[in-house]
Scaffold this motif. Structure first.
Motif, mmCIF file in Angstrom:
data_model
loop_
_atom_site.group_PDB
_atom_site.id
_atom_site.type_symbol
_atom_site.label_atom_id
_atom_site.label_comp_id
_atom_site.label_asym_id
_atom_site.label_seq_id
_atom_site.Cartn_x
_atom_site.Cartn_y
_atom_site.Cartn_z
ATOM 1 N N ILE A 243 34.196 -31.386 24.898
ATOM 2 C CA ILE A 243 33.731 -29.657 25.286
ATOM 3 C C ILE A 243 34.839 -28.991 24.003
ATOM 4 O O ILE A 243 34.419 -28.028 23.885
ATOM 5 C CB ILE A 243 33.277 -30.011 26.746
ATOM 6 C CG1 ILE A 243 34.926 -29.438 27.735
ATOM 7 C CG2 ILE A 243 33.174 -30.090 27.029
ATOM 8 C CD1 ILE A 243 34.928 -28.763 28.841
ATOM 9 N N ILE B 99 36.990 -26.117 27.759
ATOM 10 C CA ILE B 99 37.876 -26.082 28.787
ATOM 11 C C ILE B 99 39.042 -24.771 28.642
ATOM 12 O O ILE B 99 39.819 -25.147 30.055
ATOM 13 C CB ILE B 99 38.197 -27.564 28.437
ATOM 14 C CG1 ILE B 99 38.296 -28.056 30.067
ATOM 15 C CG2 ILE B 99 39.456 -27.244 27.901
ATOM 16 C CD1 ILE B 99 39.034 -29.362 30.205
ATOM 17 N N LYS B 100 39.370 -24.644 27.308
ATOM 18 C CA LYS B 100 40.098 -23.168 28.065
ATOM 19 C C LYS B 100 40.341 -22.780 29.475
ATOM 20 O O LYS B 100 41.116 -21.993 29.547
ATOM 21 C CB LYS B 100 40.184 -22.473 26.327
ATOM 22 C CG LYS B 100 40.513 -23.849 26.054
ATOM 23 C CD LYS B 100 41.622 -23.336 24.111
ATOM 24 C CE LYS B 100 42.422 -24.662 23.670
ATOM 25 N NZ LYS B 100 41.600 -24.779 22.245
ATOM 26 N N ALA C 185 39.688 -23.119 32.084
ATOM 27 C CA ALA C 185 39.687 -23.513 33.158
ATOM 28 C C ALA C 185 41.090 -23.149 33.271
ATOM 29 O O ALA C 185 42.062 -23.167 34.579
ATOM 30 C CB ALA C 185 39.380 -24.727 33.431
ATOM 31 N N LEU D 55 38.579 -27.166 37.640
ATOM 32 C CA LEU D 55 37.155 -27.487 37.064
ATOM 33 C C LEU D 55 36.477 -28.223 38.348
ATOM 34 O O LEU D 55 35.245 -27.896 37.988
ATOM 35 C CB LEU D 55 37.584 -28.739 36.033
ATOM 36 C CG LEU D 55 38.759 -28.426 34.676
ATOM 37 C CD1 LEU D 55 38.824 -29.350 33.995
ATOM 38 C CD2 LEU D 55 37.342 -28.212 33.416
ATOM 39 N N LEU E 179 32.827 -29.203 38.053
ATOM 40 C CA LEU E 179 32.870 -30.393 37.525
ATOM 41 C C LEU E 179 32.467 -31.904 38.572
ATOM 42 O O LEU E 179 33.499 -31.249 39.304
ATOM 43 C CB LEU E 179 34.244 -30.716 36.743
ATOM 44 C CG LEU E 179 34.111 -31.886 35.429
ATOM 45 C CD1 LEU E 179 33.295 -31.696 35.181
ATOM 46 C CD2 LEU E 179 35.652 -32.219 35.541
ATOM 47 N N LEU F 76 43.638 -33.318 27.943
ATOM 48 C CA LEU F 76 42.643 -32.881 28.712
ATOM 49 C C LEU F 76 42.109 -31.493 29.254
ATOM 50 O O LEU F 76 41.422 -30.488 28.610
ATOM 51 C CB LEU F 76 42.877 -33.253 30.748
ATOM 52 C CG LEU F 76 41.926 -32.720 31.627
ATOM 53 C CD1 LEU F 76 40.355 -32.641 31.558
ATOM 54 C CD2 LEU F 76 42.687 -32.981 32.595
ATOM 55 N N GLY G 62 40.416 -30.033 26.266
ATOM 56 C CA GLY G 62 39.226 -30.577 25.698
ATOM 57 C C GLY G 62 38.633 -32.039 25.442
ATOM 58 O O GLY G 62 37.301 -32.191 25.164
ATOM 59 N N LEU H 274 37.437 -34.401 27.524
ATOM 60 C CA LEU H 274 36.651 -34.312 28.797
ATOM 61 C C LEU H 274 35.299 -34.502 27.822
ATOM 62 O O LEU H 274 34.709 -33.229 27.763
ATOM 63 C CB LEU H 274 36.949 -33.058 29.271
ATOM 64 C CG LEU H 274 35.913 -32.939 30.552
ATOM 65 C CD1 LEU H 274 36.142 -34.008 32.200
ATOM 66 C CD2 LEU H 274 36.242 -31.739 31.821
ATOM 67 N N VAL I 111 28.255 -28.594 31.949
ATOM 68 C CA VAL I 111 29.457 -27.120 31.125
ATOM 69 C C VAL I 111 27.980 -25.984 30.935
ATOM 70 O O VAL I 111 28.945 -25.288 31.588
ATOM 71 C CB VAL I 111 28.850 -27.490 29.543
ATOM 72 C CG1 VAL I 111 29.299 -25.572 28.621
ATOM 73 C CG2 VAL I 111 30.042 -28.277 28.266
ATOM 74 N N LEU J 195 29.833 -24.976 34.959
ATOM 75 C CA LEU J 195 31.038 -24.311 34.659
ATOM 76 C C LEU J 195 31.337 -23.333 34.289
ATOM 77 O O LEU J 195 31.785 -22.315 35.099
ATOM 78 C CB LEU J 195 31.692 -25.557 34.469
ATOM 79 C CG LEU J 195 32.132 -27.140 33.794
ATOM 80 C CD1 LEU J 195 33.756 -27.631 32.747
ATOM 81 C CD2 LEU J 195 32.897 -26.809 35.314
#
Lengths: 145, 786
Positions: free
Chosen positions: B469, B473-474, B476, B550, B555, B565, B568, B570, B577, B580
């Motif tokens: 992703i 993810i940032k 988070a 997460l 998640l 991680l 991203g 992940l 997504v 989240l």
């Protein structure tokens, strides 16, 4: 002495102006007035659903009320009154954990000082008590005082 | 030698001879008895078969899957064209007379639509039929009124069926009760198939002779000799092989059926059982479904020519298919009508009048195959967790889903056009796409596309494609930091970093632009998606905390705590997504994403509800801060190109994402009511050559431009205040001063800068012009003091 009077008047006038200027700015800083209970209204399309839900709650038919409220929330998801009424529905169903969560959801859409926020706190306190969480119930009741 | 005496042996020979005759008789008798017993046993066996099948569950009824019911109200964003499309999907028919429920017509200028809705039982509530007029203006419903001119505030339409779960043999039917069968249908069936139905006991020798004679006269098979009972037996219990044995079985079972059940029960079974058409893999059984399938009407709404046409199909649904062979089907219909007249059910004039009726135009079969395979596939997958396969395919369950066809169609159209445009720009020909659209307040998924070719069933990338992703993810990482006391203005170092990843290996992340940006405020690092600042922040906050965040966002898996991680590494699906970001968009309230609202039984008994549930997973103030930062991504950061598609007043919050080598292009964002996640990539995982900004974002922008969205107004908790702030000086400043930015801070988290404190002002007031004058006065005084 007119001159001294005039000079004194100007001085007082300037002082008054100096005092008023920041006052004007401060007036602008005041937060918006929290809505009154009746100020939280619902849209014309949602109103009959809310009314039907309340009638169902009066008849102690929470499942029916829930159906109406979910329809209403789909139409007007940011209305705290609908979330609050859904929380009442869960309370009647005995789902106290969801009662608390839905009350929190309603409160997240309200100013803390709004009367409906107090109703949410009251409902949450009752739900905590039903869950045997007396401390939490008392904490919330303290906030209400 | 003494004469030989006759031995008793000889004497006994005669009796032995007579005993032989006796044994033959005995043998015959035994054989006859045995045959009789066997026949009786076999008949008993057939009898048990007949009764078991007829009394038990006679038919497997497929589960029906419905879209969300459309709620009509004044102000709803909708045009007559879009409503018409949904009415077509729901099987409504264009009928200027509005002769029955399920019909509509609209005026040529598309400003007014007249409609008769169908009554519908939702299990927990009944919706009556409404006859109403809808007026449209400015792409919205402008007014709704009933026939008598009464304004209507809210009308719920019956939902469109968007799919069904069939048993293996793919039979589909809509059951009708005896009282729902029109008398004209019964007459037509009797006249053409079994004139002596009410006078025989299951088989009819006279009928066979009459049919034989009629067929000889006609020179072809125009009548069958089988009674309705025999036909039912053949359809329900036997194969279609033409053998004497089968015929005998059929006759015995017909007699048994008539022995056990009355004529009306058998007739009703016949009307529901008979095969009347084929729709792809789906077999159309019974007159109830055939009526919907061919005419989009309830059986009791059909007129005589239509009923006669359906009855004509009994002889050969494919041969007399009115869509493929209209002429032939009309001829057969007329034969039925003629037979009705001959049998005395119609006067010659009535028959002639019906025969003169033209074949209905626009005979349109409602497709059995779902037009939305990705969504319906997900529905089935979720139901399998609660229901056995045979219950799903045979119990006639009614499944109400969250799918909004209007949104789904828009998703499909956007994918078609926007992705094709990207392909032209990049010379890529195989770009795949997945889109998830949801209402984040309730967690309901409105639309889902699992493929570039949306109408085709196949690999559902929205659910099953697990891809890295990237920067999605940032939020988070930054949220974890905000929860640890960072502010949006905290300066982060965007400079090279080497991370020890164990085994003597080191990891050196880079920024996308290969540059270092020095000290940058936290919100800016997120807005511009700086990798170096993010890794430093994430390592400082701790990987465990990021993973915990997460998990709270929704998640399901537990990713290994590798530093990569943070950027991203992940791999999850677009649907995951979406979960989240749902928690973020809803202000920290997690709601499980749902595609099903509820399930009711065939008799409309409520079986299972999937209610709205919420769970606060983030403190409202932290959710407010991170969502404000995500708005900055769109207004000032990597999401800025959205301004080509949407006005800034929508205040969209979102995040771009790209994986290593630009293999995946992501954009996740939300407005005031919807959350949309878009993924683009190639199935073979080769580089796509598009970032989140250049790939998924334009698709997202095109989609949201077409959908009617409400502006995102974040609910500010009382524990948060807006402050004009100079991040580089880490101090409050006056409104709109050079280097100043207005940011939300948690109460008590604003860096203390006493000498600047008097200049601070709340959002929206800025002090006003009087305030600015006072600011200047104080500022001047300070400068003079210095």
């Amino acid at each position: 002495m007119p001159n001294s009077f005039t000079g004194g008047g100007l001085l007082w006038g300037c002082l008054l102006l100096i005092l008023l200027l920041p006052g004007c700015a401060l007036l602008e800083l005041k937060p918006a007035r929290p809505p009154e209970p009746e100020a939280i209204s619902v849209s014309p399309q949602t109103a009959p659903l809310l009314a039907s839900a309340r009638q169902a709650l009066d008849r102690r038919e929470p499942a029916t009320a829930e159906g109406y409220l979910e329809r209403a929330i789909r139409l007007e998801p940011r209305n705290p009154l609908l979330w609050h009424t859904l929380a009442q529905t869960k309370y009647q169903q005995g789902d106290y954990a969801q009662t608390i969560q839905l009350s929190l959801r309603s409160n997240a859409l309200l100013p803390q000082s709004a009367p409906l926020a107090r109703e949410n706190l009251s409902l949450m306190a009752a739900a905590h008590r039903r869950l045997g969480q007396e401390d939490k119930a008392r904490q919330l009741e303290e906030q209400l005082r | 030698m003494a004469p030989r005496k006759r031995t008793p042996f000889r004497k006994t020979r005669r009796p032995r001879r007579s005993s032989g005759i006796f044994s033959w008789r005995k043998l015959l008798a035994t054989t006859a008895l045995a045959t009789f017993l066997l026949a009786a046993l076999y008949t008993l066996y057939l009898d048990s078969q007949v009764r078991a099948l007829f009394e038990g569950k006679r038919w497997e009824i497929p589960a029906r899957v419905y879209a969300r019911p459309l709620e009509l109200y004044t102000g709803l964003p909708l045009t007559a064209t879009r409503l018409t499309r949904e009415l077509d999907l729901a099987g409504y028919r264009l009928d200027r007379q509005l002769s029955s429920a399920g019909s509509y017509y609209h005026q040529a200028d598309d400003t007014t639509l007249h409609l008769v809705t169908r009554a519908f039982d939702f299990g927990d509530s009944q919706e009556p039929s409404h006859r109403l007029t809808i007026r449209f203006a400015n792409h919205r419903v402008a007014a709704m009124e009933a026939d008598d001119g009464t304004p209507l505030s809210l009308v719920r339409l019956d939902p469109a069926q968007i799919g069904s779960f069939h048993p293996l043999h793919h039979e589909d039917r809509l059951l009708v009760a005896r009282q729902e069968i029109p008398q004209a249908l019964v007459h037509a069936l009797l006249a053409i198939e079994d004139r002596r139905y009410y006078r025989h006991y299951g088989i009819d020798p006279r009928g066979i002779i009459r049919a034989l004679a009629a067929n000889i006269r006609a020179g072809s098979t125009v009548q069958g000799g089988s009674t309705l009972t025999q036909q039912l037996i053949k359809n329900m219990y036997l194969t279609h092989e033409r053998t004497l044995g089968r015929k005998v079985n059929e006759a015995i079972m017909a007699l048994l059926l008539e022995y056990h059940y009355n004529k009306e029960e058998i007739l009703t079974a016949y009307v529901n059982e008979v095969f009347l058409g084929q729709d792809g893999q789906r077999a159309i059984h019974g007159f109830g479904l055939a009526s919907q399938f061919y005419f989009r009407r309830q059986l009791n709404e059909l007129d005589l020519p239509q009923l006669a046409l359906l009855v004509g199909l009994v002889r050969g649904p494919s041969y007399y298919d009115p869509r493929r062979f209209p002429q032939r089907s009309v001829q057969r219909r007329d034969q039925v009508l003629q037979a009705m007249a001959t049998a005395g059910f119609l006067t010659p004039a009535e028959a002639a009048s019906a025969q003169a009726a033209p074949l209905e135009q626009n005979l349109h079969a409602t497709g059995g195959a779902t037009p939305f395979p990705a969504f319906v596939g997900l529905v089935r997958r979720q139901l399998r967790e609660s229901y056995r396969e045979q219950d799903l395919t045979g119990q006639g369950l009614k499944i109400f889903t969250t799918l909004d066809p209007q949104v789904q169609w828009q998703v499909e159209e956007t994918i078609n056009t926007a992705v094709a445009k990207l392909e032209r720009q990049t010379d890529q020909q195989r770009i795949q796409a997945a889109v998830v659209v949801s209402r984040y307040d309730s967690g309901e998924i409105e639309a889902l596309a699992g493929s570039r070719i949306t109408g085709e069933a196949g690999f559902n990338r929205a659910v099953d494609a697990r891809r890295p992703i990237g920067s999605l993810i940032k939020p988070a990482v930054y949220l974890s930091a905000l929860e640890q006391g960072y502010t949006l203005a905290t300066l982060l170092e965007d400079a090279k970093i080497t991370v020890d990843i164990g085994g003597g290996k080191q990891w050196q992340p880079r920024n996308f632009d290969q540059r270092e940006h020095g000290l940058v405020p936290l919100y800016e690092a997120l807005a511009n998606s700086y990798n170096l600042a993010t890794v430093r922040l994430g390592m400082d906050v701790g990987l465990d905390r990021v993973i915990d965040t997460l998990t709270r966002l929704g998640l399901q898996q537990q990713p290994p705590p590798y530093p990569s991680l943070l950027l991203g590494a992940l791999s999850i699906s677009p649907l995951e997504v979406s979960q989240l970001y749902q928690t973020l968009a809803a202000g920290g309230f997690y709601s499980p994403q749902r595609v099903i609202q509820r399930v009711i039984a065939a008799d409309n008994r409520p079986l299972e509800r999937f209610p709205i549930t919420v769970e606060q997973r983030l403190e409202p103030e932290h959710a407010f801060l991170i969502n404000t930062a995500l708005q900055k991504v769109v207004s000032d950061g990597t999401g800025r190109p959205l301004s080509r598609y949407l006005p800034g007043s929508l205040a969209v919050a979102g995040k771009t994402g790209s994986s290593d080598g630009l293999r995946d292009s992501w954009f996740a964002g939300f407005t005031g009511d919807r959350l949309v996640v878009v993924w683009l990539g190639l199935d073979d995982n080769q580089p796509l050559g598009l970032t989140g900004s250049t790939g998924a974002l334009p698709v997202w922008g095109e989609l949201m431009r077409a959908l009617d969205s409400t502006p995102l107004v974040l609910a500010k908790p009382s524990t948060v205040e807006w402050v004009w702030f100079n991040p580089q000086r880490q101090s409050r400043t006056r409104a709109r001063a050079p280097g100043a930015v207005q940011l939300p801070f948690l109460n008590g988290s604003i860096p203390a800068t006493p000498e600047e404190a008097p200049l601070a002002r709340e959002k929206g007031d800025g002090g006003g012009w009087l305030g600015r004058i006072v600011d200047r006065v104080f500022q001047k005084e300070k400068e003079e003091k210095r």
